[in-house]
Design a protein around this motif. Structure first.
Motif, PDB file in Angstrom:
ATOM      1  N   LYS A 173       0.754  -1.229   0.197  1.00  0.00           N
ATOM      2  CA  LYS A 173       0.178   0.189  -0.040  1.00  0.00           C
ATOM      3  C   LYS A 173       0.907   1.286   0.090  1.00  0.00           C
ATOM      4  O   LYS A 173       0.541   2.256  -0.594  1.00  0.00           O
ATOM      5  CB  LYS A 173      -0.807  -0.210   1.142  1.00  0.00           C
ATOM      6  CG  LYS A 173      -1.958  -1.200   1.122  1.00  0.00           C
ATOM      7  CD  LYS A 173      -3.244  -0.821   2.291  1.00  0.00           C
ATOM      8  CE  LYS A 173      -2.552  -1.164   3.501  1.00  0.00           C
ATOM      9  NZ  LYS A 173      -3.912  -1.310   4.391  1.00  0.00           N
ATOM     10  N   VAL A 174       1.923   1.160   0.807  1.00  0.00           N
ATOM     11  CA  VAL A 174       2.908   2.230   0.924  1.00  0.00           C
ATOM     12  C   VAL A 174       3.546   2.801  -0.609  1.00  0.00           C
ATOM     13  O   VAL A 174       3.639   3.880  -0.822  1.00  0.00           O
ATOM     14  CB  VAL A 174       3.757   2.289   2.042  1.00  0.00           C
ATOM     15  CG1 VAL A 174       4.991   3.128   1.976  1.00  0.00           C
ATOM     16  CG2 VAL A 174       3.315   2.114   3.378  1.00  0.00           C
ATOM     17  N   VAL A 215       0.999   4.220  -2.976  1.00  0.00           N
ATOM     18  CA  VAL A 215       0.689   5.698  -2.628  1.00  0.00           C
ATOM     19  C   VAL A 215       1.922   6.495  -3.001  1.00  0.00           C
ATOM     20  O   VAL A 215       1.839   7.568  -3.363  1.00  0.00           O
ATOM     21  CB  VAL A 215       0.213   5.895  -1.164  1.00  0.00           C
ATOM     22  CG1 VAL A 215      -0.104   7.444  -0.921  1.00  0.00           C
ATOM     23  CG2 VAL A 215      -1.218   4.973  -0.869  1.00  0.00           C
ATOM     24  N   PHE A 225       8.267  21.413   2.759  1.00  0.00           N
ATOM     25  CA  PHE A 225       7.612  20.043   3.496  1.00  0.00           C
ATOM     26  C   PHE A 225       8.356  20.274   4.732  1.00  0.00           C
ATOM     27  O   PHE A 225       8.175  19.269   5.795  1.00  0.00           O
ATOM     28  CB  PHE A 225       7.831  18.881   2.800  1.00  0.00           C
ATOM     29  CG  PHE A 225       6.722  18.691   1.785  1.00  0.00           C
ATOM     30  CD1 PHE A 225       5.586  18.491   2.298  1.00  0.00           C
ATOM     31  CD2 PHE A 225       6.996  18.582   0.460  1.00  0.00           C
ATOM     32  CE1 PHE A 225       4.597  18.561   1.274  1.00  0.00           C
ATOM     33  CE2 PHE A 225       6.021  18.296  -0.546  1.00  0.00           C
ATOM     34  CZ  PHE A 225       4.695  18.434  -0.202  1.00  0.00           C
ATOM     35  N   THR A 254       5.002  18.798   9.597  1.00  0.00           N
ATOM     36  CA  THR A 254       5.159  18.986   8.131  1.00  0.00           C
ATOM     37  C   THR A 254       3.539  19.397   7.608  1.00  0.00           C
ATOM     38  O   THR A 254       2.619  18.960   8.473  1.00  0.00           O
ATOM     39  CB  THR A 254       5.529  18.082   7.410  1.00  0.00           C
ATOM     40  OG1 THR A 254       4.693  16.936   7.538  1.00  0.00           O
ATOM     41  CG2 THR A 254       7.011  17.598   7.734  1.00  0.00           C
ATOM     42  N   PRO A 255       3.666  20.136   6.664  1.00  0.00           N
ATOM     43  CA  PRO A 255       2.134  20.360   6.117  1.00  0.00           C
ATOM     44  C   PRO A 255       1.394  19.302   6.054  1.00  0.00           C
ATOM     45  O   PRO A 255       0.107  19.287   6.234  1.00  0.00           O
ATOM     46  CB  PRO A 255       2.447  21.149   4.622  1.00  0.00           C
ATOM     47  CG  PRO A 255       3.844  21.781   4.639  1.00  0.00           C
ATOM     48  CD  PRO A 255       4.575  20.773   5.740  1.00  0.00           C
ATOM     49  N   ILE A 256       1.901  18.060   5.568  1.00  0.00           N
ATOM     50  CA  ILE A 256       0.936  16.863   5.507  1.00  0.00           C
ATOM     51  C   ILE A 256       0.336  16.391   6.626  1.00  0.00           C
ATOM     52  O   ILE A 256      -0.665  15.923   6.881  1.00  0.00           O
ATOM     53  CB  ILE A 256       1.475  15.765   4.715  1.00  0.00           C
ATOM     54  CG1 ILE A 256       2.019  16.307   3.043  1.00  0.00           C
ATOM     55  CG2 ILE A 256       1.059  14.375   4.305  1.00  0.00           C
ATOM     56  CD1 ILE A 256       2.228  15.254   1.903  1.00  0.00           C
ATOM     57  N   HIS A 257       1.302  16.271   7.609  1.00  0.00           N
ATOM     58  CA  HIS A 257       1.072  16.019   8.864  1.00  0.00           C
ATOM     59  C   HIS A 257      -0.073  16.809   9.347  1.00  0.00           C
ATOM     60  O   HIS A 257      -0.911  16.405  10.126  1.00  0.00           O
ATOM     61  CB  HIS A 257       2.107  16.332   9.953  1.00  0.00           C
ATOM     62  CG  HIS A 257       2.394  15.530  10.987  1.00  0.00           C
ATOM     63  ND1 HIS A 257       3.379  14.422  11.083  1.00  0.00           N
ATOM     64  CD2 HIS A 257       1.655  15.594  12.121  1.00  0.00           C
ATOM     65  CE1 HIS A 257       2.840  14.037  12.145  1.00  0.00           C
ATOM     66  NE2 HIS A 257       2.117  14.431  12.966  1.00  0.00           N
ATOM     67  N   GLU A 283      -2.311  18.545   7.730  1.00  0.00           N
ATOM     68  CA  GLU A 283      -3.637  18.174   6.955  1.00  0.00           C
ATOM     69  C   GLU A 283      -4.056  16.904   7.499  1.00  0.00           C
ATOM     70  O   GLU A 283      -5.268  16.620   7.482  1.00  0.00           O
ATOM     71  CB  GLU A 283      -3.173  18.161   5.289  1.00  0.00           C
ATOM     72  CG  GLU A 283      -3.110  19.643   4.772  1.00  0.00           C
ATOM     73  CD  GLU A 283      -4.309  20.255   4.759  1.00  0.00           C
ATOM     74  OE1 GLU A 283      -5.240  19.700   4.473  1.00  0.00           O
ATOM     75  OE2 GLU A 283      -4.206  21.426   5.208  1.00  0.00           O
ATOM     76  N   MET A 284      -3.478  15.835   7.689  1.00  0.00           N
ATOM     77  CA  MET A 284      -3.904  14.814   8.149  1.00  0.00           C
ATOM     78  C   MET A 284      -4.498  14.772   9.605  1.00  0.00           C
ATOM     79  O   MET A 284      -5.904  14.395   9.777  1.00  0.00           O
ATOM     80  CB  MET A 284      -2.468  13.878   8.480  1.00  0.00           C
ATOM     81  CG  MET A 284      -2.576  12.338   8.686  1.00  0.00           C
ATOM     82  SD  MET A 284      -2.726  11.480   7.063  1.00  0.00           S
ATOM     83  CE  MET A 284      -4.288  10.450   7.613  1.00  0.00           C
ATOM     84  N   TYR A 307      -7.979  16.517   8.709  1.00  0.00           N
ATOM     85  CA  TYR A 307      -8.687  15.612   8.191  1.00  0.00           C
ATOM     86  C   TYR A 307      -9.517  14.674   9.162  1.00  0.00           C
ATOM     87  O   TYR A 307     -10.787  14.583   9.281  1.00  0.00           O
ATOM     88  CB  TYR A 307      -8.034  14.548   7.155  1.00  0.00           C
ATOM     89  CG  TYR A 307      -9.019  13.786   6.438  1.00  0.00           C
ATOM     90  CD1 TYR A 307     -10.189  14.163   5.637  1.00  0.00           C
ATOM     91  CD2 TYR A 307      -8.794  12.428   6.555  1.00  0.00           C
ATOM     92  CE1 TYR A 307     -10.719  13.384   4.928  1.00  0.00           C
ATOM     93  CE2 TYR A 307      -9.429  11.510   6.040  1.00  0.00           C
ATOM     94  CZ  TYR A 307     -10.416  11.965   5.390  1.00  0.00           C
ATOM     95  OH  TYR A 307     -11.282  10.955   4.806  1.00  0.00           O
ATOM     96  N   GLU A 308      -8.600  14.118  10.220  1.00  0.00           N
ATOM     97  CA  GLU A 308      -9.229  13.312  11.242  1.00  0.00           C
ATOM     98  C   GLU A 308     -10.203  13.917  12.022  1.00  0.00           C
ATOM     99  O   GLU A 308     -11.270  13.835  12.570  1.00  0.00           O
ATOM    100  CB  GLU A 308      -8.200  12.892  12.063  1.00  0.00           C
ATOM    101  CG  GLU A 308      -7.372  11.813  11.336  1.00  0.00           C
ATOM    102  CD  GLU A 308      -6.211  11.442  12.304  1.00  0.00           C
ATOM    103  OE1 GLU A 308      -5.224  10.509  11.764  1.00  0.00           O
ATOM    104  OE2 GLU A 308      -5.797  12.046  13.086  1.00  0.00           O
TER     105      GLU A 308
END
Lengths: 139, 217
Positions: free
Chosen positions: B109-110, B113, B173, B186-189, B191-192, B195-196
């Protein structure tokens, strides 16, 4: 001559930095990778995904600017085509979602059942649409 | 004098037991230790059915339960006013454990993605370059500075642009590989987590709309 080189070096660096910040801020804020990490229950690995974005952006840009040849033929085409397709598909839907197209549409026409069919139709429509476009060469 | 009990409940609480106690879902503080001990064993929710499920609850229901046991104390809520209790059944937990052991599936899966991220980013930057005609612009800039037409071969300008792209993404990042540039997430962190939070909010609102929230009657 030397000063010209220095000036172009500075312009290139600054342009690249700002373009990267803008472009990649956009694909992160649109939330494709967070959504994928959540769906696949792999949010522990997001640093790997960030690395993939960094490498993809940097290497893709180098390949484009320097016209690098990668003799992978069919395998390369299928790999690039499929995964860029998945990405663009998610991007398109993510954009529609940010603009609240579906919630507004659903609320307006008072749709209660059949949301999965709506989603499926959007997906099928995009697939058929791009197929027609490429087959008839409308690009 | 009535004692004060401070409770703090997170927006999303995961439980494994069918009999959910107050101490399982909340952090408690009270100056009187006996009261705290007595109330941590207060039953909040008994889960019927053996399947995993999500239960939305309001803090008022919890306060009511506490007052049923000790009407004399004042409850101070320092956490969320609505929250979700996520019950993970025994068998689902075993499946998850099995899946966790099955590292191959997870890595697949990793890899999937990561490939989407890698090729998607490459695609994005190329479409951007094409769309705004970066090449033509570079020809112009080259002419400004040198007075001669570019021969077609990439120059220092393209080279520094490539470096700039890499620097820009890494700075944005905030890390490369495991090495973080600063301590910020980080930005993705970010956003994660956003989202939760939105998912929890949607669960709470769904339950309240369907009247399934466990609330004071």
């Amino acid at each position: 001559m030397f000063l010209n080189g220095v000036a172009m070096c500075i312009i290139g660096l600054c342009a690249g930095t700002m373009v990267a910040a803008g472009t990649f801020a956009f694909i992160v804020m649109i939330g494709i990778f967070t959504r994928m990490a959540d769906r696949t229950h792999t949010s522990a690995y997001i640093s790997i995904y960030e690395n993939a974005v960094i490498l993809g952006g940097a290497i893709g840009n180098i390949l484009f600017i320097y016209n690098v040849r990668l003799p992978l033929y069919g395998a390369g085409l299928v790999l690039f085509g499929a995964f860029s397709g998945i990405f663009v598909g998610s991007l398109a839907i993510a954009l529609a979602e940010v603009l609240k197209v579906f919630p507004i549409l659903v609320a307006r026409i008072k749709l209660i059942e059949g949301l999965p069919i709506l989603v499926l139709s959007v997906a099928a429509g995009k697939a058929v649409g791009s197929l027609i476009q490429f087959i008839f060469g409308w690009t | 004098m009535s004692a004060e009990l401070y409770i703090k409940i997170d927006q999303n609480v995961k439980v494994n037991k069918k009999k959910v106690l107050l101490s399982d879902i909340a952090s408690l503080h009270c100056t009187n230790h006996d009261i705290k001990k007595e109330l941590s064993n207060c039953m909040v929710l008994t889960i019927t059915g053996s399947e995993s499920g999500i239960y939305a609850m309001t803090v008022l229901a919890v306060i009511e339960l506490i007052h049923r046991k000790r009407p004399d104390i004042t409850v101070v809520n320092e956490g969320e006013s609505d929250f979700v209790i996520e019950y993970v059944a025994e068998e689902d937990r075993n499946i998850k454990k099995k899946e966790a052991k099955n590292k191959g599936y997870e890595y697949a899966k990793v890899v999937f993605v990561s490939l989407v991220a890698f090729i998607g980013s490459a695609f994005t930057i190329m479409t951007f370059n094409l769309d705004v005609s970066v090449g033509d612009l570079f020809d112009n800039i080259y002419r400004w500075f040198t007075g001669v037409e570019k021969s077609g071969a990439p120059t220092i300008l393209e080279f520094s642009y490539c470096i700039g792209i890499a620097v820009g993404i890494v700075v944005f990042f905030n890390h490369f590989s495991r090495k973080k540039l600063t301590v910020d997430p980080t930005p993705i962190h970010v956003e994660m987590r956003n989202y939760e939070k939105q998912v929890n909010q949607a669960l709470i609102e769904d339950a309240s709309r369907e009247g399934k929230t466990i609330d004071v009657s």
